[in-house]
Design a protein around this motif. Sequence first.
Motif, PDB file in Angstrom:
ATOM      1  N   LEU A  51       0.704  -1.469   0.138  1.00 58.39           N
ATOM      2  CA  LEU A  51      -0.257  -0.122   0.030  1.00 58.39           C
ATOM      3  C   LEU A  51       0.641   1.774   0.212  1.00 58.39           C
ATOM      4  N   ALA A  52       2.137   1.489   1.018  1.00 54.01           N
ATOM      5  CA  ALA A  52       2.759   2.715   0.343  1.00 54.01           C
ATOM      6  C   ALA A  52       3.381   2.384  -0.281  1.00 54.01           C
ATOM      7  N   VAL A  53       4.466   1.830  -1.399  1.00 60.07           N
ATOM      8  CA  VAL A  53       4.458   1.616  -2.785  1.00 60.07           C
ATOM      9  C   VAL A  53       3.153   1.845  -3.922  1.00 60.07           C
ATOM     10  N   HIS A  54       2.168   1.532  -3.462  1.00 58.85           N
ATOM     11  CA  HIS A  54       0.857   2.409  -4.537  1.00 58.85           C
ATOM     12  C   HIS A  54       0.695   3.562  -4.086  1.00 58.85           C
ATOM     13  N   HIS A  55       0.908   4.194  -3.095  1.00 54.09           N
ATOM     14  CA  HIS A  55       0.423   5.544  -3.035  1.00 54.09           C
ATOM     15  C   HIS A  55       1.326   6.690  -3.050  1.00 54.09           C
ATOM     16  N   GLY A  56       2.232   5.998  -3.543  1.00 56.04           N
ATOM     17  CA  GLY A  56       3.735   6.640  -3.976  1.00 56.04           C
ATOM     18  C   GLY A  56       5.064   6.765  -2.988  1.00 56.04           C
ATOM     19  N   MET A  57       5.337   5.689  -1.856  1.00 57.33           N
ATOM     20  CA  MET A  57       6.386   5.438  -1.649  1.00 57.33           C
ATOM     21  C   MET A  57       7.329   4.451  -2.693  1.00 57.33           C
ATOM     22  N   PRO A  58       8.483   6.072  -3.218  1.00 60.51           N
ATOM     23  CA  PRO A  58       9.386   5.630  -4.302  1.00 60.51           C
ATOM     24  C   PRO A  58      10.428   3.838  -4.575  1.00 60.51           C
ATOM     25  N   ARG A  59      10.194   4.143  -2.916  1.00 60.51           N
ATOM     26  CA  ARG A  59      12.144   2.589  -3.515  1.00 60.51           C
ATOM     27  C   ARG A  59      11.754   1.539  -2.340  1.00 60.51           C
ATOM     28  N   ILE A  60      12.081   0.676  -2.306  1.00 61.46           N
ATOM     29  CA  ILE A  60      11.700  -0.323  -0.673  1.00 61.46           C
ATOM     30  C   ILE A  60      13.114   0.960   0.275  1.00 61.46           C
ATOM     31  N   PRO A  61      12.570   0.970   1.092  1.00 59.38           N
ATOM     32  CA  PRO A  61      13.160   1.130   2.142  1.00 59.38           C
ATOM     33  C   PRO A  61      14.640   0.791   2.427  1.00 59.38           C
ATOM     34  N   ARG A  62      15.321   1.552   2.937  1.00 62.87           N
ATOM     35  CA  ARG A  62      16.610   1.092   3.563  1.00 62.87           C
ATOM     36  C   ARG A  62      16.855   0.887   5.413  1.00 62.87           C
ATOM     37  N   VAL A  63      16.313   2.043   5.890  1.00 62.93           N
ATOM     38  CA  VAL A  63      15.898   1.635   7.660  1.00 62.93           C
ATOM     39  C   VAL A  63      14.981   2.147   7.637  1.00 62.93           C
ATOM     40  N   VAL A  64      13.963   1.176   8.564  1.00 59.50           N
ATOM     41  CA  VAL A  64      12.695   0.563   8.466  1.00 59.50           C
ATOM     42  C   VAL A  64      12.755   0.062  10.071  1.00 59.50           C
ATOM     43  N   ALA A  65      11.382   1.235  10.249  1.00 61.23           N
ATOM     44  CA  ALA A  65      11.386   1.191  11.725  1.00 61.23           C
ATOM     45  C   ALA A  65       9.723   0.328  12.397  1.00 61.23           C
ATOM     46  N   GLU A  66       9.826  -0.043  13.631  1.00 62.95           N
ATOM     47  CA  GLU A  66       8.375  -0.688  13.561  1.00 62.95           C
ATOM     48  C   GLU A  66       8.504  -0.339  15.629  1.00 62.95           C
ATOM     49  N   LEU A  67       7.099   0.176  15.355  1.00 57.08           N
ATOM     50  CA  LEU A  67       6.690   0.717  16.530  1.00 57.08           C
ATOM     51  C   LEU A  67       5.839  -0.676  17.563  1.00 57.08           C
ATOM     52  N   GLY A  68       6.180  -1.271  18.609  1.00 57.57           N
ATOM     53  CA  GLY A  68       5.451  -1.605  19.326  1.00 57.57           C
ATOM     54  C   GLY A  68       5.654  -3.299  18.755  1.00 57.57           C
ATOM     55  N   PRO A  69       6.361  -4.319  17.918  1.00 54.99           N
ATOM     56  CA  PRO A  69       6.554  -5.612  17.780  1.00 54.99           C
ATOM     57  C   PRO A  69       6.260  -6.581  18.066  1.00 54.99           C
ATOM     58  N   GLY A  70       5.683  -5.930  19.546  1.00 56.37           N
ATOM     59  CA  GLY A  70       5.489  -7.189  19.935  1.00 56.37           C
ATOM     60  C   GLY A  70       6.189  -8.406  20.667  1.00 56.37           C
ATOM     61  N   ASP A  71       5.415  -9.986  20.895  1.00 54.27           N
ATOM     62  CA  ASP A  71       5.580 -11.044  20.707  1.00 54.27           C
ATOM     63  C   ASP A  71       7.040 -11.125  20.162  1.00 54.27           C
ATOM     64  N   SER A  72       7.449 -10.785  19.018  1.00 53.61           N
ATOM     65  CA  SER A  72       8.072 -11.715  17.954  1.00 53.61           C
ATOM     66  C   SER A  72       9.012  -9.917  17.092  1.00 53.61           C
ATOM     67  N   ILE A  73      10.293 -10.018  16.001  1.00 50.88           N
ATOM     68  CA  ILE A  73      10.487  -8.716  15.536  1.00 50.88           C
ATOM     69  C   ILE A  73       9.930  -9.281  13.817  1.00 50.88           C
ATOM     70  N   GLY A  74       8.622 -10.532  13.610  1.00 55.62           N
ATOM     71  CA  GLY A  74       9.101 -10.572  12.328  1.00 55.62           C
ATOM     72  C   GLY A  74       8.429  -9.739  11.002  1.00 55.62           C
ATOM     73  N   ALA A  75       7.473  -8.960  11.288  1.00 55.36           N
ATOM     74  CA  ALA A  75       7.760  -8.403  10.371  1.00 55.36           C
ATOM     75  C   ALA A  75       9.171  -7.654   9.781  1.00 55.36           C
ATOM     76  N   GLY A  76       9.629  -6.400  10.969  1.00 53.06           N
ATOM     77  CA  GLY A  76      10.694  -6.198  10.862  1.00 53.06           C
ATOM     78  C   GLY A  76      11.554  -6.784  10.090  1.00 53.06           C
TER      79      GLY A  76
END
Length: 315
Positions: free
Chosen positions: A44-69
């Motif tokens: 959805l981010a790419v569809h809405h205009g994010m131009p490239r794969i991000p190099r530095v990513v942050a997740e707020l509140g990953p919980g029991d696992s950091i699987g999304a990160g």
Amino acid sequence: MRPGPIVRGLLTYVPGTGLRADRDTGHRAEAGYFYELWIKHLTLAVHHGMPRIPRVVAELGPGDSIGAGLSALLSGATTLYALDTTPYTSLRGNVDLFDELVEMFGRRAPRPAAGWPDYDQWLDDDLFPSHILTDELLDRTLAPARVATIRRALLEGGEADDVSIRYVAPWQDASHVAEGTVDFLFSHTVLQHVADLPGTQRCVGQWLAPGGWFSHQIDLGSLNLSPVWNGHRACPEWLWKVVTGRRAWLINRLPYSEHVACIEGNGMQLVTALQRHRRDGIGRERLAPRWRDLSDDDLFCRGAFLQGVRVDDGG
């Protein structure tokens, strides 16, 4: 309110009950959950205009696992910040999950389940974002040497060659992330738990690089504290203090418009704002005094999906 949440709130004041005053997620999600979560926010981010794969990513509140990160790293990111209020997991505790995610990306697994918001129209016939995660890209990001590097970072404290995984729990202020360095920050059904939403969004605005993207899915319901999806706003303040107990994280009850205001008031601009409305539940006549001036839009907004960018300092 349901009796159970009232009792649990009271028990947070009683020593020796075993009821934690911080958030207990209660389960460990499977690899497919994190795989789908990342694919949704990325697509959805790419569809809405994010131009490239991000190099530095942050997740707020990953919980029991950091699987999304970890999914972000397997998609091409090189630095991951995982920021939580309490240390629910450890880097070493994510190794088996990481191996499962490598297998899923390797076979270009279809997104596991449909959900809201729907994004299938931007996936290929196999329900994979092959226009973003191309074979050429994944040949690089899933190369055995790179997978080994990420795995070594999990086992050796977060740093290995050009991969950095920084799990910070608890995080309390903006100092944990260098200002203006994050390309993409996301959260998934987390911001409804944040006690200091303006302060948190102020940190997000500082962390994002100019032109950096954010993506948040927010659950604005009662999360089963009430028999009715929006019944938490019928609860008077004195009773809400009992339900909350010593758990500052429970839910903040803030409506959609306040989430938007906290984003726009901290140097960020919405690119898309999707809302999920429900017309059942309690009506205005049953709202507690604090919430009686809610707009109809806020009263009936059950969930939101918000994406946008940090505005360049030059305007």
